[in-house]
Motif scaffolding. Sequence first.
Motif, PDB file in Angstrom:
ATOM      1  N   ASP A  17       0.852  -1.193   0.000  1.00  0.00           N
ATOM      2  CA  ASP A  17       0.000   0.000   0.000  1.00  0.00           C
ATOM      3  C   ASP A  17       0.888   1.243   0.000  1.00  0.00           C
ATOM      4  O   ASP A  17       1.511   1.579   1.003  1.00  0.00           O
ATOM      5  N   ILE A  18       0.928   1.948  -1.152  1.00  0.00           N
ATOM      6  CA  ILE A  18       1.777   3.131  -1.265  1.00  0.00           C
ATOM      7  C   ILE A  18       0.947   4.419  -1.235  1.00  0.00           C
ATOM      8  O   ILE A  18       1.434   5.481  -1.611  1.00  0.00           O
ATOM      9  N   SER A  19      -0.289   4.313  -0.776  1.00  0.00           N
ATOM     10  CA  SER A  19      -1.195   5.467  -0.780  1.00  0.00           C
ATOM     11  C   SER A  19      -0.963   6.425   0.389  1.00  0.00           C
ATOM     12  O   SER A  19      -1.566   7.491   0.440  1.00  0.00           O
ATOM     13  N   ASN A  20      -0.100   6.047   1.314  1.00  0.00           N
ATOM     14  CA  ASN A  20       0.126   6.866   2.509  1.00  0.00           C
ATOM     15  C   ASN A  20       1.181   7.937   2.228  1.00  0.00           C
ATOM     16  O   ASN A  20       2.377   7.728   2.422  1.00  0.00           O
ATOM     17  N   THR A  21       0.734   9.089   1.740  1.00  0.00           N
ATOM     18  CA  THR A  21       1.648  10.182   1.431  1.00  0.00           C
ATOM     19  C   THR A  21       1.391  11.356   2.371  1.00  0.00           C
ATOM     20  O   THR A  21       0.277  11.556   2.845  1.00  0.00           O
ATOM     21  N   VAL A  22       2.438  12.134   2.599  1.00  0.00           N
ATOM     22  CA  VAL A  22       2.378  13.268   3.532  1.00  0.00           C
ATOM     23  C   VAL A  22       3.085  14.467   2.895  1.00  0.00           C
ATOM     24  O   VAL A  22       3.927  14.299   2.015  1.00  0.00           O
ATOM     25  N   PRO A  23       2.757  15.690   3.329  1.00  0.00           N
ATOM     26  CA  PRO A  23       3.402  16.876   2.747  1.00  0.00           C
ATOM     27  C   PRO A  23       4.904  16.941   3.019  1.00  0.00           C
ATOM     28  O   PRO A  23       5.684  17.323   2.156  1.00  0.00           O
ATOM     29  N   ASN A  24       5.318  16.569   4.227  1.00  0.00           N
ATOM     30  CA  ASN A  24       6.729  16.616   4.614  1.00  0.00           C
ATOM     31  C   ASN A  24       7.226  15.222   4.957  1.00  0.00           C
ATOM     32  O   ASN A  24       6.529  14.449   5.632  1.00  0.00           O
ATOM     33  N   GLN A  25       8.451  14.927   4.537  1.00  0.00           N
ATOM     34  CA  GLN A  25       8.978  13.583   4.714  1.00  0.00           C
ATOM     35  C   GLN A  25       9.060  13.183   6.179  1.00  0.00           C
ATOM     36  O   GLN A  25       8.805  12.034   6.537  1.00  0.00           O
ATOM     37  N   LEU A  26       9.377  14.130   7.069  1.00  0.00           N
ATOM     38  CA  LEU A  26       9.485  13.797   8.485  1.00  0.00           C
ATOM     39  C   LEU A  26       8.160  13.294   9.049  1.00  0.00           C
ATOM     40  O   LEU A  26       8.141  12.521  10.010  1.00  0.00           O
ATOM     41  N   ASP A  27       7.044  13.716   8.445  1.00  0.00           N
ATOM     42  CA  ASP A  27       5.743  13.228   8.907  1.00  0.00           C
ATOM     43  C   ASP A  27       5.644  11.711   8.796  1.00  0.00           C
ATOM     44  O   ASP A  27       4.899  11.072   9.548  1.00  0.00           O
ATOM     45  N   CYS A  28       6.392  11.139   7.845  1.00  0.00           N
ATOM     46  CA  CYS A  28       6.391   9.680   7.708  1.00  0.00           C
ATOM     47  C   CYS A  28       6.989   9.010   8.945  1.00  0.00           C
ATOM     48  O   CYS A  28       6.509   7.967   9.387  1.00  0.00           O
TER      49      CYS A  28
END
Length: 347
Positions: free
Chosen positions: A235-246
């Motif tokens: 599942d690659i649908s989990n995107t965030v505006p800033n990488q650190l949010d990951c």
Amino acid sequence: MHARRLRASLRGWGGVGAMTAVCALAVVLALLLPLTQASGDGSTGTGGPGIAKGTHARAEEECTDPEKQTLSPSGADGPTIEAIKNRQGEKRKLIVGVDQNSYRWGYRNPNSTGTAELEGFDIDLVHRIAEDILGDPNAVQFKAIPTNQRIPAIQEGRVDMVVRTMTINCDRLTDVAFSAPYFKTGQQVLAPKSSDIKGYDDTLAERKICTAEGSTAYSTLEQGQKDGDLPASADISNTVPNQLDCLVRLQLGEVDAVVTDGALAASQAAQDPTVELKGAAFTTEYYGVAMKKDADDLVRRVNQILVDYRKDTSGGWQASYDKWLSATLGTEAADSEPPAPQYLRKS
């Protein structure tokens, strides 16, 4: 594509709880920016072979070796540089899009005293460019921008350039111009130490993977599923505006893994000792300074600055690497230093 595994020294900042507090502070600070001032010197880089595996197939047909598609160096001024120099008073500054959340790249050190100025490898590079163009390393207005706003900020004229661990690839070359590369890295998987994920392989099947919106990591995973290199059930649908949010989502158990540049992943592993890099880097790619497509004089000037900075043995690229990145990537910088630049773009 084979790449040597990045070495990370996993030195913690106090675990998940401390890191979550830092992340929360970073989010608040991001809402208050743009901001100004910091201290440092510079970093640089050069070009070389290799193309990120994640570049879309369409773009691969149209360009090759994107890291070489830049203009030859020049120390001359031109219309873009003159416009920057002609800014008056407090506005006579270089306006640069940066990150404030990437540990050792562009971040506010919560342990520093006073104003918690921006620090890091990318921030050093910004100061070096400002010193060369405006004669003052601190003549900078920093604008913190999320990953997915890097290109719009350039195109809309909100910044003169972006220095924010930004990978050069064919798709982006249609929207912005890049300098020669100043750093070599590759995509890697970050996951909890307790996880049975082994890297970019079948162990990602049925796992939730987090990437930043508009990042090379996302396009790499998207292409990987089309090519069959990544399990279709991932599942690659989990995107965030800033990488650190990951990293925050990973800490909260909302995702199973993060995919990002290995250089950034190593820094995040140093922040949180409960996570680690899984497997070797599975792409080869390069960071560059991004500018407007028609800012030819600025591109040439930045390339000249990069050449000179690489030659500076006392306070140049190597010194910046030693200060900021040796603790997370290892004392030997050869794996991160791009080869000699090539300048294939003629106009």
